[in-house]
Scaffold this motif. Structure first.
Motif, PDB file in Angstrom:
ATOM      1  N   HIS A 209      -2.055  -6.386   8.138  1.00 12.91           N
ATOM      2  CA  HIS A 209      -0.968  -6.885   7.298  1.00 12.91           C
ATOM      3  C   HIS A 209      -0.470  -5.735   6.423  1.00 12.91           C
ATOM      4  CE1 HIS A 209      -1.831 -11.160   8.219  1.00 12.91           C
ATOM      5  NE2 HIS A 209      -3.080 -10.750   8.283  1.00 12.91           N
ATOM      6  N   GLY A 210       0.631  -5.960   5.758  1.00 16.07           N
ATOM      7  CA  GLY A 210       1.150  -4.966   4.821  1.00 16.07           C
ATOM      8  C   GLY A 210       1.869  -3.828   5.518  1.00 16.07           C
ATOM      9  N   ALA A 211       1.845  -2.680   4.867  1.00 17.15           N
ATOM     10  CA  ALA A 211       2.617  -1.527   5.326  1.00 17.15           C
ATOM     11  C   ALA A 211       2.008  -0.919   6.584  1.00 17.15           C
ATOM     12  CB  ALA A 211       2.703  -0.484   4.214  1.00 17.15           C
ATOM     13  N   ASN A 212       2.822  -0.113   7.276  1.00 15.00           N
ATOM     14  CA  ASN A 212       2.399   0.510   8.530  1.00 15.00           C
ATOM     15  C   ASN A 212       2.067   1.987   8.396  1.00 15.00           C
ATOM     16  OD1 ASN A 212       2.579  -1.775  10.248  1.00 15.00           O
ATOM     17  ND2 ASN A 212       4.807  -1.578  10.269  1.00 15.00           N
ATOM     18  N   GLN A 213       2.108   2.543   7.191  1.00 10.58           N
ATOM     19  CA  GLN A 213       1.879   3.983   7.083  1.00 10.58           C
ATOM     20  C   GLN A 213       0.410   4.334   7.269  1.00 10.58           C
ATOM     21  OE1 GLN A 213       2.637   2.156   4.305  1.00 10.58           O
ATOM     22  NE2 GLN A 213       1.493   2.891   2.529  1.00 10.58           N
ATOM     23  N   GLN A 214       0.168   5.539   7.782  1.00 15.22           N
ATOM     24  CA  GLN A 214      -1.197   6.046   7.904  1.00 15.22           C
ATOM     25  C   GLN A 214      -1.732   6.394   6.512  1.00 15.22           C
ATOM     26  OE1 GLN A 214      -1.542   9.204  10.786  1.00 15.22           O
ATOM     27  NE2 GLN A 214      -0.075   8.237  12.171  1.00 15.22           N
ATOM     28  N   VAL A 215      -3.018   6.168   6.334  1.00 11.55           N
ATOM     29  CA  VAL A 215      -3.658   6.366   5.029  1.00 11.55           C
ATOM     30  C   VAL A 215      -4.961   7.120   5.219  1.00 11.55           C
ATOM     31  CG1 VAL A 215      -4.874   5.176   3.156  1.00 11.55           C
ATOM     32  CG2 VAL A 215      -2.644   4.340   3.909  1.00 11.55           C
ATOM     33  N   GLU A 216      -5.242   8.048   4.305  1.00 15.43           N
ATOM     34  CA  GLU A 216      -6.576   8.648   4.228  1.00 15.43           C
ATOM     35  C   GLU A 216      -6.990   8.691   2.767  1.00 15.43           C
ATOM     36  OE1 GLU A 216      -8.880  12.892   4.960  1.00 15.43           O
ATOM     37  OE2 GLU A 216      -7.443  12.216   6.470  1.00 15.43           O
ATOM     38  N   GLY A 217      -8.175   8.178   2.469  1.00 18.69           N
ATOM     39  CA  GLY A 217      -8.673   8.183   1.098  1.00 18.69           C
ATOM     40  C   GLY A 217     -10.158   7.918   1.077  1.00 18.69           C
TER      41      GLY A 217
ATOM     42  N   ARG B  15      -2.077 -13.184  -0.658  1.00 22.27           N
ATOM     43  CA  ARG B  15      -1.216 -13.571  -1.781  1.00 22.27           C
ATOM     44  C   ARG B  15      -1.296 -12.539  -2.893  1.00 22.27           C
ATOM     45  NH1 ARG B  15      -2.401 -18.588  -5.938  1.00 22.27           N
ATOM     46  NH2 ARG B  15      -0.679 -18.143  -7.393  1.00 22.27           N
ATOM     47  N   ALA B  16      -2.514 -12.160  -3.273  1.00 16.74           N
ATOM     48  CA  ALA B  16      -2.678 -11.187  -4.356  1.00 16.74           C
ATOM     49  C   ALA B  16      -2.092  -9.836  -3.977  1.00 16.74           C
ATOM     50  CB  ALA B  16      -4.154 -11.045  -4.712  1.00 16.74           C
ATOM     51  N   MET B  17      -2.334  -9.395  -2.753  1.00 16.35           N
ATOM     52  CA  MET B  17      -1.834  -8.086  -2.347  1.00 16.35           C
ATOM     53  C   MET B  17      -0.310  -8.090  -2.263  1.00 16.35           C
ATOM     54  SD  MET B  17      -4.459  -6.188  -2.295  1.00 16.35           S
ATOM     55  CE  MET B  17      -3.831  -4.697  -1.494  1.00 16.35           C
ATOM     56  N   SER B  18       0.292  -9.179  -1.828  1.00 13.54           N
ATOM     57  CA  SER B  18       1.756  -9.240  -1.750  1.00 13.54           C
ATOM     58  C   SER B  18       2.386  -9.219  -3.136  1.00 13.54           C
ATOM     59  CB  SER B  18       2.191 -10.497  -0.993  1.00 13.54           C
ATOM     60  OG  SER B  18       1.883 -11.674  -1.725  1.00 13.54           O
ATOM     61  N   GLU B  19       1.672  -9.726  -4.128  1.00 13.59           N
ATOM     62  CA  GLU B  19       2.200  -9.766  -5.486  1.00 13.59           C
ATOM     63  C   GLU B  19       2.030  -8.435  -6.212  1.00 13.59           C
ATOM     64  OE1 GLU B  19       0.164 -12.982  -7.349  1.00 13.59           O
ATOM     65  OE2 GLU B  19       1.336 -14.540  -6.342  1.00 13.59           O
ATOM     66  N   TYR B  20       0.893  -7.753  -5.983  1.00 14.62           N
ATOM     67  CA  TYR B  20       0.578  -6.586  -6.792  1.00 14.62           C
ATOM     68  C   TYR B  20       0.621  -5.262  -6.030  1.00 14.62           C
ATOM     69  CZ  TYR B  20      -0.899  -9.883 -10.359  1.00 14.62           C
ATOM     70  OH  TYR B  20      -0.921 -10.880 -11.292  1.00 14.62           O
ATOM     71  N   SER B  21       0.415  -5.301  -4.738  1.00 13.81           N
ATOM     72  CA  SER B  21       0.369  -4.050  -3.980  1.00 13.81           C
ATOM     73  C   SER B  21       0.894  -4.281  -2.558  1.00 13.81           C
ATOM     74  CB  SER B  21      -1.068  -3.522  -3.947  1.00 13.81           C
ATOM     75  OG  SER B  21      -1.103  -2.165  -3.602  1.00 13.81           O
ATOM     76  N   PRO B  22       2.179  -4.639  -2.435  1.00 14.60           N
ATOM     77  CA  PRO B  22       2.713  -5.022  -1.124  1.00 14.60           C
ATOM     78  C   PRO B  22       2.953  -3.855  -0.175  1.00 14.60           C
ATOM     79  CG  PRO B  22       4.465  -5.025  -2.764  1.00 14.60           C
ATOM     80  CD  PRO B  22       3.182  -4.755  -3.507  1.00 14.60           C
ATOM     81  N   ASP B  23       2.890  -2.643  -0.668  1.00 19.06           N
ATOM     82  CA  ASP B  23       3.281  -1.490   0.147  1.00 19.06           C
ATOM     83  C   ASP B  23       2.102  -0.706   0.692  1.00 19.06           C
ATOM     84  OD1 ASP B  23       6.000  -2.068  -0.340  1.00 19.06           O
ATOM     85  OD2 ASP B  23       5.919  -1.002  -2.255  1.00 19.06           O
ATOM     86  N   VAL B  24       0.954  -1.371   0.857  1.00 18.80           N
ATOM     87  CA  VAL B  24      -0.221  -0.693   1.416  1.00 18.80           C
ATOM     88  C   VAL B  24      -0.742  -1.497   2.604  1.00 18.80           C
ATOM     89  CG1 VAL B  24      -0.826   0.221  -0.861  1.00 18.80           C
ATOM     90  CG2 VAL B  24      -1.955  -1.852  -0.017  1.00 18.80           C
ATOM     91  N   PRO B  25      -1.424  -0.846   3.534  1.00 22.73           N
ATOM     92  CA  PRO B  25      -2.037  -1.572   4.648  1.00 22.73           C
ATOM     93  C   PRO B  25      -3.198  -2.448   4.173  1.00 22.73           C
ATOM     94  CG  PRO B  25      -1.835   0.783   5.135  1.00 22.73           C
ATOM     95  CD  PRO B  25      -1.574   0.614   3.678  1.00 22.73           C
TER      96      PRO B  25
ATOM     97  N   VAL C 105      -6.316  -4.776   5.995  1.00 20.86           N
ATOM     98  CA  VAL C 105      -6.994  -5.133   7.242  1.00 20.86           C
ATOM     99  C   VAL C 105      -8.068  -6.162   6.921  1.00 20.86           C
ATOM    100  CG1 VAL C 105      -8.066  -4.268   9.353  1.00 20.86           C
ATOM    101  CG2 VAL C 105      -6.682  -2.717   7.939  1.00 20.86           C
ATOM    102  N   LEU C 106      -8.006  -7.301   7.615  1.00 22.93           N
ATOM    103  CA  LEU C 106      -8.951  -8.385   7.399  1.00 22.93           C
ATOM    104  C   LEU C 106      -9.978  -8.447   8.537  1.00 22.93           C
ATOM    105  CD1 LEU C 106      -6.428 -11.220   6.396  1.00 22.93           C
ATOM    106  CD2 LEU C 106      -7.585  -9.593   4.882  1.00 22.93           C
ATOM    107  N   ASP C 107     -11.127  -9.015   8.228  1.00 23.15           N
ATOM    108  CA  ASP C 107     -12.190  -9.291   9.212  1.00 23.15           C
ATOM    109  C   ASP C 107     -12.838  -8.032   9.773  1.00 23.15           C
ATOM    110  OD1 ASP C 107     -11.822 -11.979   8.838  1.00 23.15           O
ATOM    111  OD2 ASP C 107     -10.602 -12.269  10.629  1.00 23.15           O
ATOM    112  N   VAL C 108     -12.963  -6.999   8.950  1.00 22.45           N
ATOM    113  CA  VAL C 108     -13.719  -5.813   9.354  1.00 22.45           C
ATOM    114  C   VAL C 108     -15.209  -6.155   9.224  1.00 22.45           C
ATOM    115  CG1 VAL C 108     -14.052  -3.339   8.995  1.00 22.45           C
ATOM    116  CG2 VAL C 108     -11.836  -4.391   8.499  1.00 22.45           C
ATOM    117  N   ASP C 109     -16.024  -5.681  10.167  1.00 19.74           N
ATOM    118  CA  ASP C 109     -17.409  -6.143  10.253  1.00 19.74           C
ATOM    119  C   ASP C 109     -18.356  -5.309   9.401  1.00 19.74           C
ATOM    120  OD1 ASP C 109     -17.422  -8.362  12.377  1.00 19.74           O
ATOM    121  OD2 ASP C 109     -16.199  -6.787  13.276  1.00 19.74           O
TER     122      ASP C 109
END
Length: 343
Positions: free
Chosen positions: A194-202, A298-308, A310-314
Motif C-alpha cells: 500500500h502507499g507510495a511506490n518509491q524505492q526506500v533504503e533506511g 487509516r493512520a498511515m493515510s492520515e499522517y504519512s500517506p507518501d511512504v510505502p 507493507v502488511l503481513d511480513v513474517d
C-alpha cells in the motif's frame, strides 16, 4: 556498528532478560538448546537467572552485563519474551556494553533491549528466540532457520520472502507430547503493498507494537526525534492481540507527536489472531486481521500517506519468524515487490 559474528563451535549466552519461562516450561527450552548444538553448532551457556522465575530486574541486568563483558561469549540469545523488561534497562552498564558489542537476539519484550542497544549505536536482531524458533514443536521451520543462520553467521544483504506456509496457532507447552507434533500451516498469503511506490533504503527501528508504546510513553531510552528521519519502521502485535482501536490510537499519537512522519516506510508483521487462551474461530480470525489492517492503513493515510506500507511480513509472534536487523539497513522496492535486509 554491527558486532562481530559468532562461528560454529563458539559459546553463546542464553539469557532470560524478560520472563524466565524455562523455569516453568523446561521441555521446549531444553529442546531449543539441543537444536542450538545440533543445527547451529553453537554451545549454549546459561546464566544464574536464565531459569530463575521472578528474578529481580537488577539480577537480570547483572547477567546481561556479564554476558557482554565475557570475552568467551560470542553472541547473546534470549529464551523468550515477557512483560517487564523495561525495568531492567536502568541497571545496564552502557559503557561496558558499548565497549564490548555482541550480537543480541530477542523478540517481544526484548524490544526494550533492542531499543537500548540502538541508542548505543549497536545493531541487534529482532527474532531468533530459543523457545519459539529452536524449540518449535515438531521440527524447526526451514524458513526461520535460513534467516537465523544468515543473520548469525553470514551477514550481508538477505532477501526476505513471503512464507509459503504460516501459522499463528500454537500448542500447550505444558504438554511435552506436543513437541513431537508438526504444526499445521495455512497457505501463504503473500505481502500486501500500500502507499507510495518509491524505492526506500533506511535503518530499521521498531519491534513489538505494545513495547514501542511503552518506550514512547516513558521516553527514557529513545534517540532525539530527528534521529529517526528516513528510518524504516517495523511493528508487530503480540499474543495479547490488541484491539484495532488501540493500534490506531497509538499510531495516531505517534502522528500527532510528529514522529510517525519521520519514517520512510512501514513494515507491519502478520497479526497473531489466535492464542491458547483465546481460541478464535476462522471467521473471527479473519475479521480481526482485516480490522488490524484497516487501523494501520487509516493512520498511515492520515499522517504519512507518501511512504510505502507493507502488511503481513513474517516477523514477530507468528510462524515462520524471520530475523530483522534492528538498526541494520533495509531496502524496499514496491515496484519489484521486494524487501532486503542487511545482516
Amino acid at each position: 556498528m554491527t558486532p562481530p559474528r559468532p562461528s560454529h563451535g563458539d559459546h553463546v549466552a542464553v539469557l532470560s532478560p524478560a520472563a524466565a519461562l524455562p523455569a516453568k516450561l523446561p521441555a521446549p527450552f531444553d529442546l531449543g538448546l539441543q537444536r542450538m548444538r545440533d543445527e547451529l553448532g553453537l554451545v549454549p551457556v546459561e546464566y544464574p537467572t536464565t531459569r530463575q522465575w521472578g528474578a529481580s530486574p537488577a539480577d537480570r541486568a547483572a547477567d546481561i552485563n556479564a554476558a557482554f563483558a565475557d570475552p568467551t561469549i560470542s553472541a547473546i540469545l534470549t529464551s523468550i519474551g515477557g512483560n517487564d523488561q523495561i525495568k531492567v534497562l536502568p541497571h545496564l552498564d552502557a559503557d561496558l556494553i558499548r565497549a564490548n558489542p555482541k550480537p543480541f537476539y530477542g523478540l517481544s519484550d526484548n524490544t526494550n533491549l533492542c531499543v537500548f542497544l540502538d541508542g548505543l549505536g549497536i545493531v541487534s536482531y529482532y527474532g531468533g528466540t530459543v523457545m519459539t524458533v529452536l524449540g518449535r514443536y515438531g521440527s524447526t521451520s526451514p524458513h526461520s532457520m535460513e534467516a537465523l543462520r544468515a543473520a548469525l553467521f553470514e551477514g550481508g544483504w538477505y532477501d526476505l520472502r513471503p512464507a509459503d506456509g504460516w501459522t499463528d496457532m500454537g500448542k500447550d507447552w505444558a504438554e511435552p507430547k506436543h513437541l513431537e507434533e508438526e504444526p499445521e500451516l495455512f497457505p501463504g498469503t503473500g505481502w500486501q503493498w500500500h502507499g507510495a511506490n518509491q524505492q526506500v533504503e533506511g535503518r530499521l527501528w521498531g519491534g513489538c507494537f505494545e513495547i514501542i508504546d511503552w518506550q514512547i510513553r516513558t521516553a527514557r531510552w529513545l534517540r532525539p526525534d530527528e534521529d529517526y528521519d528516513g528510518r524504516v519502521l517495523f511493528l508487530e502485535t503480540s499474543e495479547e492481540m490488541p484491539s484495532d482501536a488501540y493500534v490506531y490510537e497509538v499510531l495516531m499519537c505517534l502522528g500527532e507527536r510528529g514522529l510517525l512522519q519521520r519514517f520512510s516506510a512501514l513494515l507491519m508483521g502478520r497479526a497473531k489472531a489466535w492464542e491458547i487462551g483465546r481460541q478464535t474461530t476462522p471467521n473471527e480470525r479473519t475479521a480481526y486481521v482485516e480490522a488490524q489492517h484497516a487501523a494501520v492503513l487509516r493512520a498511515m493515510s492520515e499522517y504519512s500517506p507518501d511512504v510505502p506500507v507493507v502488511l503481513d511480513v513474517d516477523f514477530g509472534h507468528t510462524d515462520p519468524q524471520l530475523v530483522m536487523p534492528y538498526g541494520g539497513r533495509c531496502r524496499i522496492d514496491p515496484g519489484a515487490g521486494t524487501i532486503a535486509v542487511e545482516y
